[in-house]
Design a protein around this motif. Sequence first.
Motif, PDB file in Angstrom:
ATOM      1  N   LEU A 188       0.830  -1.193   0.000  1.00  0.00           N
ATOM      2  CA  LEU A 188       0.000   0.000   0.000  1.00  0.00           C
ATOM      3  C   LEU A 188       0.870   1.251   0.000  1.00  0.00           C
ATOM      4  CD1 LEU A 188      -2.690  -1.158   2.584  1.00  0.00           C
ATOM      5  CD2 LEU A 188      -2.573  -1.590   0.134  1.00  0.00           C
ATOM      6  N   GLY A 189       0.269   2.382  -0.270  1.00  0.00           N
ATOM      7  CA  GLY A 189       0.997   3.644  -0.380  1.00  0.00           C
ATOM      8  C   GLY A 189       1.753   4.049   0.865  1.00  0.00           C
ATOM      9  N   ASP A 243     -10.489  -6.716   1.516  1.00  0.00           N
ATOM     10  CA  ASP A 243      -9.530  -6.849   2.616  1.00  0.00           C
ATOM     11  C   ASP A 243      -8.908  -5.521   3.039  1.00  0.00           C
ATOM     12  OD1 ASP A 243      -9.971  -9.539   2.655  1.00  0.00           O
ATOM     13  OD2 ASP A 243      -8.143 -10.083   1.588  1.00  0.00           O
ATOM     14  N   TRP A 244      -9.381  -4.411   2.482  1.00  0.00           N
ATOM     15  CA  TRP A 244      -8.771  -3.107   2.753  1.00  0.00           C
ATOM     16  C   TRP A 244      -8.866  -2.779   4.239  1.00  0.00           C
ATOM     17  CZ3 TRP A 244      -5.691  -0.528  -0.352  1.00  0.00           C
ATOM     18  CH2 TRP A 244      -5.333   0.778  -0.006  1.00  0.00           C
ATOM     19  N   LYS A 275      -7.264   6.339   5.729  1.00  0.00           N
ATOM     20  CA  LYS A 275      -8.035   7.545   5.419  1.00  0.00           C
ATOM     21  C   LYS A 275      -8.739   7.425   4.067  1.00  0.00           C
ATOM     22  CE  LYS A 275      -5.175  10.715   8.060  1.00  0.00           C
ATOM     23  NZ  LYS A 275      -4.272  11.856   8.014  1.00  0.00           N
ATOM     24  N   VAL A 276      -8.015   6.955   3.066  1.00  0.00           N
ATOM     25  CA  VAL A 276      -8.572   6.796   1.726  1.00  0.00           C
ATOM     26  C   VAL A 276      -8.772   5.308   1.481  1.00  0.00           C
ATOM     27  CG1 VAL A 276      -8.157   7.173  -0.732  1.00  0.00           C
ATOM     28  CG2 VAL A 276      -7.381   8.864   0.918  1.00  0.00           C
ATOM     29  N   SER A 277      -9.961   4.952   1.021  1.00  0.00           N
ATOM     30  CA  SER A 277     -10.205   3.541   0.725  1.00  0.00           C
ATOM     31  C   SER A 277     -10.925   3.420  -0.610  1.00  0.00           C
ATOM     32  CB  SER A 277     -11.029   2.891   1.840  1.00  0.00           C
ATOM     33  OG  SER A 277     -12.277   3.497   1.935  1.00  0.00           O
ATOM     34  N   PRO A 278     -10.604   2.365  -1.350  1.00  0.00           N
ATOM     35  CA  PRO A 278     -11.252   2.170  -2.648  1.00  0.00           C
ATOM     36  C   PRO A 278     -12.685   1.674  -2.464  1.00  0.00           C
ATOM     37  CG  PRO A 278      -9.798   0.341  -2.165  1.00  0.00           C
ATOM     38  CD  PRO A 278      -9.620   1.325  -1.060  1.00  0.00           C
ATOM     39  N   VAL A 306      -0.035  -0.940  -4.860  1.00  0.00           N
ATOM     40  CA  VAL A 306      -1.431  -0.520  -4.974  1.00  0.00           C
ATOM     41  C   VAL A 306      -1.506   0.997  -4.911  1.00  0.00           C
ATOM     42  CG1 VAL A 306      -3.729  -0.687  -3.953  1.00  0.00           C
ATOM     43  CG2 VAL A 306      -2.170  -2.647  -3.832  1.00  0.00           C
ATOM     44  N   VAL A 307      -2.116   1.581  -5.915  1.00  0.00           N
ATOM     45  CA  VAL A 307      -2.363   3.019  -5.938  1.00  0.00           C
ATOM     46  C   VAL A 307      -3.870   3.204  -5.929  1.00  0.00           C
ATOM     47  CG1 VAL A 307      -2.098   5.157  -7.256  1.00  0.00           C
ATOM     48  CG2 VAL A 307      -0.245   3.474  -7.222  1.00  0.00           C
ATOM     49  N   ILE A 308      -4.351   4.010  -4.998  1.00  0.00           N
ATOM     50  CA  ILE A 308      -5.778   4.271  -4.883  1.00  0.00           C
ATOM     51  C   ILE A 308      -6.060   5.643  -5.470  1.00  0.00           C
ATOM     52  CG2 ILE A 308      -7.736   4.520  -3.313  1.00  0.00           C
ATOM     53  CD1 ILE A 308      -6.485   1.697  -3.508  1.00  0.00           C
ATOM     54  N   GLN A 309      -6.992   5.668  -6.384  1.00  0.00           N
ATOM     55  CA  GLN A 309      -7.391   6.915  -7.015  1.00  0.00           C
ATOM     56  C   GLN A 309      -8.915   6.931  -7.061  1.00  0.00           C
ATOM     57  OE1 GLN A 309      -5.698   7.342 -10.882  1.00  0.00           O
ATOM     58  NE2 GLN A 309      -5.734   9.543 -10.770  1.00  0.00           N
ATOM     59  N   PRO A 310      -9.535   7.287  -5.931  1.00  0.00           N
ATOM     60  CA  PRO A 310     -11.002   7.267  -5.875  1.00  0.00           C
ATOM     61  C   PRO A 310     -11.630   8.180  -6.908  1.00  0.00           C
ATOM     62  CG  PRO A 310     -10.076   7.522  -3.691  1.00  0.00           C
ATOM     63  CD  PRO A 310      -8.950   7.679  -4.667  1.00  0.00           C
TER      64      PRO A 310
END
Length: 120
Positions: free
Chosen positions: A14-15, A41-42, A47-50, A90-94
Motif C-alpha cells: 500500500l501507499g 480486505d482493505w 483515510k482513503v479507501s477504494p 497498490v495506488v488508490i485513485q477514488p
Amino acid sequence: MSEEEDVVDIKFRLGDGSDLGPFKYNSSITVAMLKERIISDWPKDKKVSPKVPNDVKLINSGKILENSQTIAQCKTPFSDLPGSGMTMHVVIQPSLIKAKSEKKVDDMPKKTTVCSCTIL
C-alpha cells in the motif's frame, strides 16, 4: 504442470508502506479479481479507501496492470525463483477525487497566447 506450480504468492504494498498478504492465488486469476480482493480486505483504519475496482491501480515491475490480464501474464523472471512471490504496488485513485480535480482544472481561466509577426 502440477497444481502446486499454478499457485502464486502475492502481497500488495500500500501507499503507506504497509502490506496486505501474502495470499496464494491461482495463476489464471485476473487483475480485476485481485482488485476485488483488495477492496474486501482493505484496512478499515486507512483515510482513503477504494470503493470500486476502478479506484485501484495495480503496478508490477513498473507497469500498470490491465483488468483483463491474468497473474500468469504479469509474472516476471524473478517471481519464478524458489521461495519468492510477487509484490504488487497498490495506488488508490477514488473517483470522487478524480471528479473534484477535473472540475478544478475546468474552472481555471484559460490562457490565450497571442503572437504577432512582422513580415518584411
